[in-house]
Design a protein around this motif. Structure first.
Motif, short mmCIF file in Angstrom:
data_model
loop_
_atom_site.label_atom_id
_atom_site.label_comp_id
_atom_site.label_asym_id
_atom_site.label_seq_id
_atom_site.Cartn_x
_atom_site.Cartn_y
_atom_site.Cartn_z
N ALA A 233 -3.12 -10.35 -3.03
CA ALA A 233 -3.20 -9.73 -4.59
C ALA A 233 -3.45 -8.31 -4.61
CB ALA A 233 -4.40 -10.29 -5.42
N ILE A 234 -3.15 -7.49 -5.64
CA ILE A 234 -3.34 -6.20 -5.79
C ILE A 234 -4.85 -5.85 -5.80
CG2 ILE A 234 -3.55 -4.19 -7.43
CD1 ILE A 234 -0.59 -5.17 -6.66
N GLY A 235 -5.09 -4.90 -4.84
CA GLY A 235 -6.67 -4.62 -4.19
C GLY A 235 -6.88 -5.92 -3.06
N GLY A 236 -6.21 -6.65 -2.76
CA GLY A 236 -6.53 -7.65 -1.79
C GLY A 236 -7.10 -6.91 -0.25
N ARG A 237 -7.60 -7.89 0.48
CA ARG A 237 -8.34 -7.52 1.62
C ARG A 237 -7.80 -8.43 2.92
NH1 ARG A 237 -10.72 -8.35 -2.82
NH2 ARG A 237 -12.62 -9.22 -2.13
N ALA A 249 2.03 -4.98 16.12
CA ALA A 249 2.87 -5.41 14.93
C ALA A 249 3.18 -3.99 14.06
CB ALA A 249 2.53 -6.51 14.15
N GLU A 250 4.41 -4.10 13.46
CA GLU A 250 4.73 -2.79 12.78
C GLU A 250 4.21 -3.04 11.50
OE1 GLU A 250 8.72 -1.44 11.71
OE2 GLU A 250 8.55 -1.10 13.78
N LEU A 251 3.73 -2.23 10.80
CA LEU A 251 2.86 -2.20 9.49
C LEU A 251 3.69 -1.46 8.41
CD1 LEU A 251 0.53 -2.93 7.76
CD2 LEU A 251 -0.68 -1.10 8.72
N ASN A 252 4.14 -2.04 7.52
CA ASN A 252 4.86 -1.26 6.30
C ASN A 252 3.81 -0.84 5.35
OD1 ASN A 252 6.18 -0.79 3.80
ND2 ASN A 252 7.58 -2.68 4.11
N LEU A 253 3.83 0.66 5.55
CA LEU A 253 2.53 1.19 4.86
C LEU A 253 2.88 1.23 3.29
CD1 LEU A 253 1.80 4.04 7.27
CD2 LEU A 253 0.54 1.99 6.83
N MET A 257 0.37 0.31 0.38
CA MET A 257 0.17 1.11 -0.83
C MET A 257 0.38 0.25 -2.04
SD MET A 257 1.65 4.47 1.11
CE MET A 257 1.48 5.59 -0.44
N SER A 258 1.31 -0.43 -2.14
CA SER A 258 1.91 -0.83 -3.45
C SER A 258 0.71 -2.19 -3.93
CB SER A 258 3.21 -1.53 -3.23
OG SER A 258 3.25 -2.73 -2.42
N ARG A 259 0.21 -2.63 -2.89
CA ARG A 259 -0.76 -3.54 -3.05
C ARG A 259 -2.28 -2.97 -3.19
NH1 ARG A 259 3.06 -6.48 -3.09
NH2 ARG A 259 3.52 -8.51 -1.85
N ARG A 260 -2.36 -1.79 -2.91
CA ARG A 260 -3.69 -1.33 -3.09
C ARG A 260 -4.66 -1.98 -2.12
NH1 ARG A 260 -2.07 -0.59 -8.44
NH2 ARG A 260 -3.80 -1.71 -9.11
N ALA A 261 -3.97 -2.34 -1.05
CA ALA A 261 -4.66 -3.52 -0.13
C ALA A 261 -5.51 -2.58 1.28
CB ALA A 261 -3.55 -4.34 0.49
N SER A 262 -6.25 -3.46 1.81
CA SER A 262 -6.87 -2.77 3.02
C SER A 262 -6.78 -4.18 3.88
CB SER A 262 -8.28 -2.43 2.65
OG SER A 262 -8.98 -3.49 2.27
N VAL A 263 -6.78 -3.30 5.25
CA VAL A 263 -6.84 -4.34 6.35
C VAL A 263 -7.98 -3.89 7.41
CG1 VAL A 263 -5.49 -4.93 8.59
CG2 VAL A 263 -4.09 -4.39 6.45
N THR A 264 -8.73 -4.87 7.72
CA THR A 264 -9.89 -4.66 8.63
C THR A 264 -9.76 -5.66 9.89
OG1 THR A 264 -11.18 -5.85 7.57
CG2 THR A 264 -11.35 -3.65 7.14
N GLY A 265 -10.27 -5.37 10.84
CA GLY A 265 -10.66 -6.24 12.12
C GLY A 265 -11.87 -6.01 12.80
#
Ligand SMILES: NC(=O)c1ccc[n+]([C@@H]2O[C@H](COP(=O)([O-])OP(=O)(O)OC[C@H]3O[C@@H](n4cnc5c(N)ncnc54)[C@H](OP(=O)(O)O)[C@@H]3O)[C@@H](O)[C@H]2O)c1
Length: 329
Positions: A233-237, A249-253, A257-265
């Motif tokens: 979702a927008i703002g999803g994590r 993997a390749e990340l489509n930035l 950005m369009s999702r205002r999302a964040s990725v953590t590990g």
């Protein structure tokens, strides 16, 4: 107390054939440690990855596998207070659990929740601490959130589903068969997606009426990265905790950005003792009361005596298991 103990070691890297049951010196607790006489140890995917030679123990950790145990306190270090010899405990470890005795930093000990047997208590520390630290401390799951949990029928998945539901979130799971999805519903999954048959991005949009996942808990890694971000979702994590589908993997930035999302590990095993102690304290405060109230259940599929550790690993490797597999000492 004897000065030796039985322990499991890996002779080289590979399948269950590298597993050896050996005799080792019994460890001594340091000033801030407790010696636990092990009753049972939980199997985790990390034990298998270590056996295959792709996940070595972090510096300072024992080479003996095993990230969680239950048992009784057998001896106490000089500076330890608040625990007594003979107390029933379970513990989060950075290794060493497949043995008759293990030393545990005192901050990683937990009481056995009331109503839980000493053997089944070994199924709880790793899953409870992993799920709490990733979904609640890092991703901040709150009531009403849609949470997509990959591998819902596994050890982590069954606990993640129950904890999300217990805190008012809406858990949606993926699993590899209709039987496993049915099993997941028994733990509170509001919907299930067969990842072998269905497109989880599309299904997640349908299930959430176009909203998407506020949080994705991922155990697959590279091969799911783009689809996981599409499912958000927008703002999803997106929280990545496993790499069963690769690490690069390749990340489509633009998508991010369009999702205002964040990725953590994160990996729990390599975290410093002080961080593990913080997680354990929060789990004792927030999660154990739910276990004691019966809101969260253990999910133990099988128990093997330590002498049958090879069979236990074969069972785990088969992928047919649901929930947790335990070794009993
Ligand atoms: N980072 C950390 O701190 C941390 C801590 C603990 C565990 N983990 C990771 O969490 C994962 C689960 O551990 P576990 O002990 O619960 O192991 P487990 O019981 O064997 O569970 C593995 C799960 O992965 C699922 N899976 C495999 N391929 C999949 C795919 N393509 N799509 C969706 N699901 C897939 C399996 O689903 P099916 O059986 O339905 O096929 C199974 O439920 C492992 O990757 C482990 O390394 C990470």
């Amino acid at each position: 107390m004897t000065t030796t103990m039985r322990a499991v070691e890996y002779e080289g890297a590979g399948g269950p054939e590298v597993i050896r049951l050996v005799t080792r010196p019994r460890p001594e607790p340091g000033p801030d440690e407790v010696l636990v006489k092990v009753t049972a140890a939980g199997l985790n995917r990390a034990d298998v990855q270590q056996r295959r030679g792709v996940y070595p123990p972090p510096p300072g950790a024992p080479d003996i596998p095993g990230l969680e145990v239950s048992g009784t306190v057998a001896a106490i270090g000089r500076d330890v207070s608040g625990w007594e010899v003979g107390a029933s405990v379970c513990a989060l470890l950075s290794g060493g659990g497949y043995a008759d005795y293990v030393v545990v930093p005192v901050g990683q000990l937990l009481r056995v929740p009331m109503g839980i047997g000493l053997v089944e208590a070994a199924s709880l520390p790793e899953v409870a601490c992993t799920v709490w630290s990733n979904l609640f401390m890092t991703a901040g799951v709150t009531a009403g959130d849609w949470v997509l949990i990959h591998g819902g029928a596994g050890g982590i998945g069954t606990m993640a589903t129950q904890m999300v539901a217990a805190f008012g979130g809406r858990p949606v799971v993926t699993a590899g068969s209709a039987e496993k999805l049915e099993y997941c519903r028994g733990f509170g999954a509001v919907a299930g997606i067969d990842y072998r048959e269905e497109d989880f991005v599309e299904r997640m949009r349908e299930i959430t009426d176009g909203h998407g996942a506020d949080v994705v808990l991922d155990v697959v890694g590279a091969s799911y990265l783009e689809r996981n971000i599409r499912a958000l979702a927008i703002g999803g994590r997106l929280v990545v905790i496993g790499l069963q589908g690769g690490a690069r993997a390749e990340l489509n930035l633009g998508l991010l950005m369009s999702r205002r999302a964040s990725v953590t590990g994160t990996t729990l095993r390599a975290r410093p003792a002080v961080e593990k102690a913080q997680i354990v304290a929060e789990v004792t405060e927030h999660v154990w009361p739910l276990v004691e109230a019966g809101t969260l259940r253990t999910a133990v599929e099988a128990r093997y005596p330590l002498e049958q550790v090879v069979e236990a690993h074969e069972h785990f490797d088969s992928g047919r298991h649901t929930g947790k597999i335990l070794l009993t000492m």
